[in-house]
Design an enzyme around this catalytic site. Structure first.
Site, PDB file in Angstrom:
ATOM      1  N   ASP A   1      31.868 -10.108  -0.267  1.00  6.27           N
ATOM      2  CA  ASP A   1      33.256 -11.524   0.037  1.00  6.27           C
ATOM      3  C   ASP A   1      33.233 -12.395  -1.580  1.00  6.27           C
ATOM      4  OD1 ASP A   1      35.806 -12.157  -0.006  1.00  6.27           O
ATOM      5  OD2 ASP A   1      35.041 -12.610   2.694  1.00  6.27           O
TER       6      ASP A   1
ATOM      7  N   ASP B   1      28.904 -12.347   6.883  1.00  4.39           N
ATOM      8  CA  ASP B   1      28.940 -13.060   7.016  1.00  4.39           C
ATOM      9  C   ASP B   1      29.010 -13.354   8.488  1.00  4.39           C
ATOM     10  OD1 ASP B   1      31.226 -13.882   5.853  1.00  4.39           O
ATOM     11  OD2 ASP B   1      30.127 -16.084   5.750  1.00  4.39           O
TER      12      ASP B   1
ATOM     13  N   ASN C   1     -13.552   7.629 -11.954  1.00  2.00           N
ATOM     14  CA  ASN C   1     -14.492   7.650 -11.259  1.00  2.00           C
ATOM     15  C   ASN C   1     -14.710   8.706 -10.659  1.00  2.00           C
ATOM     16  OD1 ASN C   1     -15.162   5.735 -13.419  1.00  2.00           O
ATOM     17  ND2 ASN C   1     -14.598   4.080 -11.834  1.00  2.00           N
TER      18      ASN C   1
ATOM     19  N   ASN D   1     -16.947   1.350  -4.598  1.00  2.00           N
ATOM     20  CA  ASN D   1     -15.920   1.740  -3.722  1.00  2.00           C
ATOM     21  C   ASN D   1     -15.592   0.179  -2.651  1.00  2.00           C
ATOM     22  OD1 ASN D   1     -12.966   2.995  -3.239  1.00  2.00           O
ATOM     23  ND2 ASN D   1     -14.353   1.938  -1.036  1.00  2.00           N
TER      24      ASN D   1
ATOM     25  N   ASP E   1     -11.857  -2.197  -4.680  1.00  2.00           N
ATOM     26  CA  ASP E   1     -11.633  -3.076  -4.158  1.00  2.00           C
ATOM     27  C   ASP E   1     -11.255  -4.409  -3.951  1.00  2.00           C
ATOM     28  OD1 ASP E   1     -10.124  -0.869  -3.024  1.00  2.00           O
ATOM     29  OD2 ASP E   1     -11.354  -0.197  -1.455  1.00  2.00           O
TER      30      ASP E   1
END
Length: 842
Positions: A330, A591, A659, A684, A688
């Site tokens: 609006d 709104d 890998n 791993n 990470d």
């Protein structure tokens, strides 16, 4: 009285009896009583807050089938007497799971804290006084006060109503608002016909009322079907993309791991080692941290957006906000200042009229439906004495007739005063007052009236009509009596564009976002405002034109339209859906009471903290101030979050994948496993660690400039290209290590461990940006974590922990050689990246 107590057919019980059953009065509960009931029966929510939320998040870290199999394998290893491997496997799983738990728990807590800032509230009677409380604190026996725009907080019995219309589409599917009134109905009355009852989750369209809360939370009609409704919440485009990506990796993992296991058994390698090695590869291939990374990224993004006064109600919507390429809004409060000012109050001659001002003030002062900018403008700017008038009754505003009438009296004589949208007021008038005391048939001056209205509109003024009708000594009115009225004059308002709005719109265009205005104002006002802010005002489509179009025609028209004027509430949703059918990611900023359906239909529903409850409840994003500038910052935040989430995906599908793929291949021709299962798990875990900081990483400017969507094909290509690049250097490392350490298995595995971890960590700094890595500064936490893991990896073979893992120290010359290989790999990946992005677009 209890929520758990069955409250049969309360619509079949007189209000006085229901008050007694619930041990309350029409003055409401005392504060002490409400507190006692809240503690006894719980909060008024469909899904109870889980006190064991932390435990649930912790347990979710172990729900992965691969993790469960690994724990089983650890138990098997222990049974076979390999205690060292058992301890290592369990320790790595616990550390990895605790990292995920810590991140997800922090994200969940931060999100809950943000969400509490936009709680929807309701008005109740407590201790005989009106009090505003959060909806979740409503209890059985409360008396709630309702006005237009309010959410119904619980299943309730109506005690008083005044032109009360309720939108029950969320519950019954009925499009049009239902009129509600007091009374007693038959027990077998269907839910859609229970006109004396209100239902949780519905909303007041117009009018006002007072009701007795009977059932709350899961005891409500909405609560009974809430589980079904929750299952039907549609996934966002990003969630669908994550799901497709996950399914793709699962298929690749299952095929590869099964093949490796079968081949290792065929080569007569130890069964348990082969099994654990295959599982370890599965862990390496599976981005098990993806849920935690996404949660952390979204939570971090939500916190940053909150600093720019943008509150996220649904975390997944952040990604859609970043992908948004079209915003419908609006004009009031976003394009314009949002503070209406009364410009003039003119009669048919064009003169300022004190009578018009007085009648307008009476109408604005005495209406009780809901507070609005028009009435505030009338009461603030111009003062008129209303003390001699007595307020008698009201016919509240609704979005069908678009009028508001009040009945006042002076010296025993009553008059009904009506104001509203100009066409809607004019249509109920039979005569017009041309000057005080003189009226003529409306047909004689209708052309003059409409011309004057058009003149106001072309100046960009929002113009209402004002009419009245003498009602004798009548004490009440109904909306049906709005006929045969006398047209009195015009109320013209102005709402100037925001000073910086043209610059803001330009900023949005640079972000790749088109802006469309959807307004109920007439086309002349809409055109005037559009011209002022630099939009193409000639491309206007009106509500009446849309009403004559079918679905396909509207879809063809919307892209060529910048301004939609004179739009009815239900047409907003049709426009949003038409844009979505044009493959746009659509945001809608609204709104008002009549914006809820459009907010639901949009990919991103955006509202403001001062919005009607029903709009705020329907929204995904809530702005703490109604400003496009705040939204622009929110969009940038969404795009940064999207970019950082994709970085993790790129990391998981490049070096990590390469890998694991390399080890799988090497295991086929080496006379031994290239790494032990525990070593694969350690790799791993270490790789990470830096990725957990990705949410705080800096994002290149070009990644924020355009909307981006999830593209699994792009990710697949990325994985293949960079995975192969990684594997080339992995096999180069294998060859060198075999040449240097012939028959020395532990040294081979140590060298491969060091190369694998450091290369996977360092490559993050390359693939995180499309720019050359030395021209894109990484976030300080990502850089620090990467360097930390590099140091830990180099030092690990020298520690007492090396022996249980099967590692041995390497000569410095070998470490330097591995460093050279990694350096060449990084430079090669940088060159590959440059060619990749030239040929492949995200």
């Amino acid at each position: 009285m209890a929520n758990s107590e069955k409250k049969p057919e309360f619509w079949n019980v007189p209000a006085s009896e229901m008050l007694q059953r619930l041990q309350t009065t029409d003055e409401g509960l005392k504060s002490s009583e409400s507190t006692e009931r809240l503690e006894k029966y719980g909060a008024n929510i469909l899904k109870p807050k889980n006190r064991f939320n932390a435990i649930k998040i912790l347990l979710s870290q172990f729900k992965s089938p691969i993790t469960i199999i690994l724990l089983f394998a650890a138990g098997l290893s222990s049974f076979l007497g390999d205690v060292t491997d058992t301890v290592i496997i369990v320790t790595i799983i616990l550390i990895s799971s605790m990292l995920g738990f810590w991140q997800e728990k922090g994200a969940a807590d931060a999100f809950e804290k943000l969400l509490s800032t936009v709680r929807v509230k309701t008005t109740v009677l407590r201790d005989g006084k009106e009090k505003e409380i959060p909806i979740e604190e409503v209890v059985s026996g409360d008396i709630i006060i309702l006005n237009a725009g309010d959410m119904i907080p619980a299943d309730s019995l109506i005690l008083e109503s005044k032109e009360l219309f309720v939108n029950e589409s969320t519950l019954t599917g009925e499009t049009y608002p239902v009129e509600k009134s007091t009374g007693v109905l038959k027990a077998e009355t269907a839910i859609a016909q229970r006109t004396n009852s209100l239902w949780m989750g519905t909303s007041v369209s117009s009018g006002s009322g007072k009701a007795l809360v009977v059932s709350t939370g899961k005891g409500t009609e909405f609560g009974k079907i809430s589980e079904t409704l929750k299952q039907n919440i549609p996934e966002t485009e990003f969630e669908k993309g994550v799901s497709r990506f996950g399914n793709f990796l699962v298929r690749v993992t299952v095929i590869m791991v099964t093949a490796i296991f079968v081949i290792n058994i065929y080569l007569q390698r130890p069964l348990l080692d082969s099994f654990l090695f295959s599982l370890a590869l599965a862990v390496g291939l599976t981005p098990q941290l993806l849920p935690a990374i996404i949660a952390v990224n979204l939570s971090h993004g939500a916190r940053e957006m909150a600093q720019n006064k943008v509150i996220v109600k649904r975390l997944a919507s952040i990604e859609n906000l970043g992908s948004m390429d079209l915003l419908c809004t609006d004009k009031t409060g976003t394009i314009t200042e949002g503070e209406l000012k009364l410009h003039s109050f003119q009669d048919l001659k064009g003169d300022q009229s004190e009578k018009i001002l007085l009648y307008a003030t009476l109408n604005a002062y005495y209406q009780k439906g809901f507070e609005n900018p028009i009435d505030r403008a009338i009461l603030t700017e111009k003062k008129a004495d209303v003390s001699q008038y007595e307020n008698l009754d009201e016919a509240p505003y609704d979005f069908i007739r678009r009028r508001l009438s009040i009945l006042v009296s002076k010296n025993g004589s009553s008059v009904m005063i009506t104001k509203g949208a100009f066409p809607n007021v004019l249509e109920v008038c039979s005569v017009a007052e041309t000057e005080p005391g003189k009226v003529v048939e409306i047909s004689e001056v209708k052309g003059q009236i409409e011309q004057k209205f058009e003149e106001f509109s072309q100046k960009g003024l929002r113009t209402l009509g004002l009419a009245y009708k003498d009602m004798g000594q009548q004490k009440t009115i109904k909306k049906e009596q709005e006929t045969g009225m006398t047209f009195l004059g015009f109320l013209a308002f102005y709402d100037p564009p925001k000073p910086d709005i043209a610059k803001t719109i330009d900023s949005m265009e640079k972000l790749g976002i088109s802006l469309k205005i959807i307004t109920g104002d007439n086309k002349f006002v809409a055109a005037s405002i559009s011209q002022e802010v630099g939009l193409e005002s000639s491309r206007i489509l009106t509500g009446s034109e849309i009403a004559r179009m079918d679905k396909e025609t509207l879809i063809k028209k919307v892209n060529d339209t910048d301004v939609f004027a004179e739009i009815e509430p239900d047409q907003k949703e049709h426009i949003i859906i038409a844009f979505k059918n044009c493959e746009k990611v659509v945001g809608y900023l609204g709104d008002g009471i009549n914006d809820a359906s459009a907010l639901h239909a949009a990919d991103v529903g955006i509202s403001v903290d001062s919005a009607a409850d029903v709009a705020k409840e329907a929204a995904d994003i809530v702005l703490m101030e109604k400003s496009l500038n705040a939204l622009v910052e929110g969009i940038k935040g969404g795009r940064k979050t999207f970019a950082n989430t994709l970085k993790y995906v790129f990391m998981a599908t490049s070096a990590n994948f390469g890998n694991m793929f390399s080890m799988a291949g090497a295991s086929l021709f080496l006379p031994f496993l290239p790494l032990l299962p525990t070593q694969v798990l350690l790799i791993n875990l270490l790789t990470d660690f830096p990725e957990m900081t990705i949410a705080t990483d800096s994002v290149d400017k070009e990644l924020v400039e355009n909307p981006r969507r999830w593209n699994v094909d792009f990710v697949r290509r990325f994985m293949i290209v960079f995975g192969i690049t990684s594997s080339v250097f992995d096999y180069m490392t294998f060859g060198i290590l075999l040449f240097i350490f012939p028959g020395m298995v532990e040294q081979f595995r140590t060298g491969w461990f060091i190369e694998s971890v450091i290369s996977a960590s360092m490559i993050v700094l390359v693939i995180r940006s499309r720019r050359p890595f030395f021209k894109s500064k990484p976030g300080k936490y990502l850089l620090a974590a990467t360097l930390f893991i590099g140091i830990v990896t180099l030092c690990f073979p020298l520690t007492p922990f090396a022996a249980p893992f099967g590692f041995k120290p390497l000569p410095i010359s070998i470490i330097l050689l591995i460093g050279v290989i990694i350096g060449i790999y990084i430079l090669t990946a940088e060159i590959v990246k440059r060619f990749f992005y030239k040929k492949v677009k995200l």
